[in-house]
Design a protein around this motif. Sequence first.
Motif, PDB file in Angstrom:
ATOM      1  N   VAL A   1      -3.903  -1.651 -11.124  1.00 57.27           N
ATOM      2  CA  VAL A   1      -4.660  -2.531 -10.232  1.00 57.27           C
ATOM      3  C   VAL A   1      -3.825  -3.785 -10.036  1.00 57.27           C
ATOM      4  O   VAL A   1      -3.579  -4.527 -10.990  1.00 57.27           O
TER       5      VAL A   1
ATOM      6  N   TYR B   1     -13.257   0.122  -4.602  1.00 60.93           N
ATOM      7  CA  TYR B   1     -11.989  -0.579  -4.814  1.00 60.93           C
ATOM      8  C   TYR B   1     -11.253  -0.717  -3.490  1.00 60.93           C
ATOM      9  O   TYR B   1     -11.265   0.202  -2.657  1.00 60.93           O
TER      10      TYR B   1
ATOM     11  N   LEU C   1     -12.343  -5.318  -6.610  1.00 61.27           N
ATOM     12  CA  LEU C   1     -13.131  -4.269  -7.250  1.00 61.27           C
ATOM     13  C   LEU C   1     -14.591  -4.692  -7.172  1.00 61.27           C
ATOM     14  O   LEU C   1     -14.946  -5.789  -7.600  1.00 61.27           O
TER      15      LEU C   1
ATOM     16  N   LYS D   1      -6.507  -7.850  -5.799  1.00 60.79           N
ATOM     17  CA  LYS D   1      -7.173  -6.711  -5.177  1.00 60.79           C
ATOM     18  C   LYS D   1      -8.635  -6.684  -5.617  1.00 60.79           C
ATOM     19  O   LYS D   1      -8.977  -7.050  -6.743  1.00 60.79           O
TER      20      LYS D   1
ATOM     21  N   PHE E   1      -6.700   0.223 -14.362  1.00 64.09           N
ATOM     22  CA  PHE E   1      -8.102   0.611 -14.480  1.00 64.09           C
ATOM     23  C   PHE E   1      -8.514   0.853 -15.932  1.00 64.09           C
ATOM     24  O   PHE E   1      -9.679   0.640 -16.290  1.00 64.09           O
TER      25      PHE E   1
ATOM     26  N   ARG F   1     -11.534  -0.513   1.800  1.00 62.38           N
ATOM     27  CA  ARG F   1     -12.320  -0.193   0.610  1.00 62.38           C
ATOM     28  C   ARG F   1     -12.470   1.306   0.440  1.00 62.38           C
ATOM     29  O   ARG F   1     -12.674   2.041   1.408  1.00 62.38           O
TER      30      ARG F   1
END
Length: 386
Positions: free
Chosen positions: A297, A317, A303, A301, A254, A332
């Motif tokens: 992350v 996320y 975002l 995946k 992140f 989520r």
Amino acid sequence: MFRRSALRQLSRPVTGTSRISRRAFLSPRSSSGRPVEHLNIRRLSQESEDFHRNRRIFLVCGSFAGLVSFLYTAWRLKEELSKRANKLDSGLPPTDPLASNDAASRKVVIHDEDGREIVPTGNSTVKEFPRTIELPSSYAPTTPQTAASAMSGDVSMPVHYTLVGLGVRTVTFIGLEVYVVGYYVATSDIAALQAALVKRVNPIATTLVPGERDELRTALLDPVQGEELWQELLQRGIPARSVFRVIPVRDTDFHHLRDGFVRSIQARSPKTTGPTADDSFGEAMRNFRGIFNRGGVAKKKELLLIRDGQGRLTIVYDPGRGPKGSGEAGGRELLGTVDDERISRALWLNYLAGSKVASEPARKNIVEGVMEFVERPVGTVASQVV
């Protein structure tokens, strides 16, 4: 008499040009009149050392350049083979123009094994994006109905979003791929976006003809006109609800994502904050940074950066804990929100317009998606998205 005369001739000394020079076999040859070369052994030795040193340097540099060229060629070949493999995976022949995965070309919609509509990305890791996504209305309560549902805790009214365009974000001069980003607009809000773009070119039209579409495309791709156009639309809340879907193609964290977003916001902050900037913008930036104060992350995946009609930014996320993996609503997680509209506007401009955007392929593909909207009558796109 004859014999005496011959003897006198032989005994007479030779003069002029008839003189015959004689020298012994081992006598030294006269060096008179010929140059003598003086050799400098030290200079010759130094020149020889310089020659061999320069020769070694040249060979080393040539070997290094050859190795770099070989690695670069192999990398480019691998990329081309991956693109061809993705085209074949799409189910279309390589010669078919619809099989092109060039992000600057038209958006190609195909169906996967489950019958869902997907769009190939051209990336070997994140191969496709869904044509539509569905999010709870609580993420973007822009109308009285959705706002009331969000306040009462009713999130049963989902919002459908339609993909406008996508592209790959790359960094460094070798084009290192970081993530794939797609721009989605709420399906019910596409009509407002259509109308605003069409009226800008032709105030009395409901759709644009080819010449007018070219005019709009040129304006959207122009660094100055494009930024002015999107600034005006975003400040008016058009489209009311939109999403940027970010999928990393390699493991990251992140903090790295946050740093990239913060740089883009700061680069456009003078244009988004204006002369009335105050401490509230700094507080909003601190809030934004705090949302990304997290761990890693993983690649693939999801975002989501969600913007509503008031410009509120919501960050969601999906770590892949849903029942069906990444992209499913069950996985989520809401990370946080930023109420200051200037933050989301700067982020949106980072992808949509300006002289330097986060992903030029994404910006061009989004423009082509907009062209697909304006070539149809206003209000007809939503009815075609089933």
